[in-house]
Design an enzyme around this catalytic site. Structure first.
Site, PDB file in Angstrom:
ATOM      1  N   LYS A  35      94.924  42.861  32.127  1.00  0.00           N
ATOM      2  CA  LYS A  35      93.748  42.637  32.984  1.00  0.00           C
ATOM      3  C   LYS A  35      93.922  43.328  34.328  1.00  0.00           C
ATOM      4  CE  LYS A  35      92.751  38.367  30.614  1.00  0.00           C
ATOM      5  NZ  LYS A  35      92.636  36.929  30.573  1.00  0.00           N
ATOM      6  N   ASP A  94      85.301  33.199  32.971  1.00  0.00           N
ATOM      7  CA  ASP A  94      85.553  32.905  31.554  1.00  0.00           C
ATOM      8  C   ASP A  94      84.386  32.152  30.903  1.00  0.00           C
ATOM      9  OD1 ASP A  94      87.875  33.708  30.259  1.00  0.00           O
ATOM     10  OD2 ASP A  94      89.110  32.145  31.158  1.00  0.00           O
ATOM     11  N   GLN A 117      94.449  31.528  33.126  1.00  0.00           N
ATOM     12  CA  GLN A 117      94.934  32.052  31.850  1.00  0.00           C
ATOM     13  C   GLN A 117      95.415  30.893  30.970  1.00  0.00           C
ATOM     14  OE1 GLN A 117      94.706  35.293  31.005  1.00  0.00           O
ATOM     15  NE2 GLN A 117      95.571  34.895  28.985  1.00  0.00           N
TER      16      GLN A 117
END
Ligand SMILES: Nc1nc2c(c(=O)[nH]1)N[C@@H](CN(C=O)c1ccc(C(=O)N[C@@H](CCC(=O)O)C(=O)O)cc1)CN2
Length: 283
Positions: free
Chosen positions: A52, A119, A96
């Site tokens: 990322k 997300d 994460q």
């Protein structure tokens, strides 16, 4: 023999489009900025977070990785999320997954401001996803839809079976397929007669994390097979699908690696851009 759905190639194409958008935003004084909070030492998470970071750098997106020790308390992680929520320079925040067992990931996700929830996992954004009023989408599910669209695979009226009901893949993908008028079944560990279901699928998605769970006898001739699984066996990556045998029956199939995975990172960057535009009054 199935045609390969090349997620890596599509990710590179999308990357050029995102780069152009970021450039256009920069010329208006807007630079997307997102943060990833990674707690603990999960080796796969470290690989994904690094991917990322690299992708964001390539696209001209500012990023910060908060690598926190495994002993971080839930309160400490929540305090960091609050700080990032309150920072007007930051457009996107994500945690994460997985997080260490002593931390409840739902508590952390729910603490993220839905406007910065890159997300799309907060309850508010999950609700919007099912209502069809979303402004941000979970990266993997979004990448799968982009891949199907790119190969002009029609979804309208198709029977889709998703194996796996996770919050990050199975459930949001069900919502997005439904939005595109597919008839969706979510199968899971308690599902009876799985093969009976999967054999009816025009679109079959495996997102469980069990190596070679989907075998050729479970697949309808000509089905589109999407493999979201990433399993490390003896140092090799394999998906949830028995690729070599299933490809003989399917019309399209994603490989592992090089299928859905690269699109997850690319789609995340799209969501960062979308949230930044929204926060700056652009639709
Ligand atoms: N908060 C989140 N956590 C996790 C997510 C997520 O979407 N949000 N998804 C996965 C991990 N993930 C991104 O975070 C991810 C998974 C896979 C890949 C990828 O590029 N895979 C490659 C193989 C790479 C390798 O392991 O060597 C491929 O399939 O070709 C990128 C990102 C769980 N956590």
């Amino acid at each position: 023999m199935a045609e390969i759905l090349d997620g890596k190639a599509l990710a590179n194409t999308l990357s050029e489009e995102i780069k152009e958008k970021v450039k256009a935003m920069s010329s208006n004084g807007i630079k997307p900025h997102f943060c990833v909070i990674n707690i603990g030492d999960d080796p796969a998470s470290k690989v994904y977070v690094r991917a990322k970071k690299r992708r964001a750098e390539k696209l001209g997106i500012d990023q910060e990785i908060f690598q926190l020790p495994a002993e971080t308390t839930e309160e400490e992680a929540l305090a960091l999320i609050q700080k990032l929520n309150n920072d007007p320079q930051i457009n996107g925040v994500m945690v994460q997954l997985p997080v260490p067992n002593h931390i409840n990931s739902d508590h952390l996700i729910e603490a993220i401001n839905p406007e910065k929830d890159v997300d799309a996992l907060t309850a508010a954004n999950v609700g919007r996803l099912w209502q069809g009023t979303h402004f941000v989408k979970p990266a993997t599910a979004c990448g799968i839809i982009d891949l199907l669209d790119h190969y002009q695979i029609s979804l309208d009226g198709k029977r889709a079976v998703i194996i796996g009901r996770s919050n990050i893949v199975g459930k949001p993908l069900a919502a997005l397929l439904l939005e595109r008028n597919a008839t969706v079944t979510l199968a899971h560990s308690h599902t009876k007669n799985l093969t009976e279901l999967t054999k009816q699928a025009d679109i079959l998605v495996a997102a469980v994390g069990k190596a070679k769970l989907v075998t050729a006898d479970m697949v309808k001739e000509g089905a589109v097979v999407i493999d979201v699984g990433i399993n490390r066996i003896d140092g090799h990556l394999v998906g949830d699908v028995d690729f070599d045998n299933v490809k003989k029956r399917a019309s399209y199939i994603t490989p592992v690696p090089g299928g859905v995975g690269p699109l997850t990172v690319e789609s995340l960057m799209q969501q960062v851009v979308a949230l930044t535009r929204r926060q700056n009054g652009k639709s």
